[in-house]
Write an enzyme that holds these catalytic residues in place. Structure first.
Site, PDB file in Angstrom:
ATOM      1  N   HIS A   1       0.833  -1.207   0.000  1.00  0.00           N
ATOM      2  CA  HIS A   1       0.000   0.000   0.000  1.00  0.00           C
ATOM      3  C   HIS A   1       0.871   1.263   0.000  1.00  0.00           C
ATOM      4  CE1 HIS A   1      -2.496   3.024   2.304  1.00  0.00           C
ATOM      5  NE2 HIS A   1      -3.205   2.815   1.216  1.00  0.00           N
TER       6      HIS A   1
ATOM      7  N   HIS B   1      -0.159  10.960  -2.641  1.00  0.00           N
ATOM      8  CA  HIS B   1      -1.459  10.575  -2.076  1.00  0.00           C
ATOM      9  C   HIS B   1      -2.332  11.783  -1.765  1.00  0.00           C
ATOM     10  CE1 HIS B   1      -4.239   9.802   1.273  1.00  0.00           C
ATOM     11  NE2 HIS B   1      -4.517   8.729   0.566  1.00  0.00           N
TER      12      HIS B   1
END
Ligand code: G3P
Ligand code: CA
Length: 259
Positions: free
Chosen positions: A18, A60
């Protein structure tokens, strides 16, 4: 014949790092993906956004402040949004020191660099981060993926997003690239979504064995995020999920192999 645990083959679950092996390296960097590969992850999950001059970079958050030194380098550019900076400006930033001085000088990668660096050695799950500021990001991602057709295979490259409508558009642009939808659709929507998505990807807190079965019955795979604890990983594997996103690919690898 009954196989003893020692010889049972490890479960097929995809080990998805991730934002890379982000418990051990700065997220969404080439270093985090390289570490994921060394920790036996099958896939590196990365977040894709668009710069002011329409380049695609891995980041992100909508802003650069948490994972770079942008406030030191460009003190008067608040709120330091990715979409307000050119690629050249972003390439001046240090995207590693915030995490650890060991990663000083690590840069924000472009999508092209990640595709080239991976080159089939590790799978990529690219999450397109949509925003009204970059309405053509799906078309731009599709164009850059076209450039790297050499190493594609269905389990090596996939694209995911929370914006399902955009993923429907993306599928029409690139029907050969598997799509995962982020979120937990109602069961009565599964048939329609299975028309263009190969998988769902949802928080493990919302997952049940029954939901996994319902999605499998519609011919879609189930991925889940974000599990670090071995006990949680074991429970998710018992549900029959097809992939687990984790910041600690080494933990998932250990659990898959009975450690
Ligand atoms: O892939 C699921 C997960 O990455 C989506 O959430 O915030 O970690 O990008 P986030
Ligand atoms: Ca993500």
């Amino acid at each position: 014949a009954f196989t003893s645990a020692a010889h049972a083959s490890p479960p097929e679950v995809d080990n998805i790092a991730h934002r890379g092996a982000s418990a051990y390296a700065p997220e969404n960097t080439l270093a985090a993906c390289a570490l994921a590969r060394s920790q036996r992850a099958d896939t590196c999950e990365l977040d894709v956004q668009q710069t002011k001059d329409d380049h695609l970079v891995l980041m992100h958050d909508q802003t650069l402040t948490r994972t770079t030194n942008v406030e030191q380098v460009f003190p008067d550019r608040s709120p330091w949004r990715v979409s307000d900076f050119t690629l050249a400006e972003i390439k001046r930033l240090d995207a590693g020191s915030w995490f650890s001085s060991h990663f000083r000088g690590e840069r924000v990668p472009t999508l092209r660099e990640a595709l080239r660096e991976s080159n089939g050695g590790i799978g990529l799950l690219l999450e397109v981060k949509h925003s009204p500021r970059n309405p053509d990001i799906d078309r731009r991602v599709a164009a850059e993926l076209q450039e790297t057709r050499s190493w594609w295979s269905s389990r090596r490259l996939a694209v995911q997003a929370f914006d399902w409508q955009s993923m429907r558009t993306f599928h029409s642009l690139m029907p050969q690239v598997p799509i995962a939808l982020l979120g937990k659709p109602d069961l009565d929507k599964l048939t329609e979504l299975a028309g263009f998505a190969k998988a769902l990807n949802l928080p493990h807190s919302e997952l049940t064995a029954q939901y996994v079965k319902s999605v499998h019955d519609k011919g879609m795979r189930v991925y889940t995020w974000r599990a670090q604890k071995r006990a949680v990983i074991r429970r998710l594997i018992s549900y029959g999920v097809d992939g687990i996103m984790t910041n600690r690919p080494d933990h998932l690898h250990g659990v898959k192999h009975g450690r």
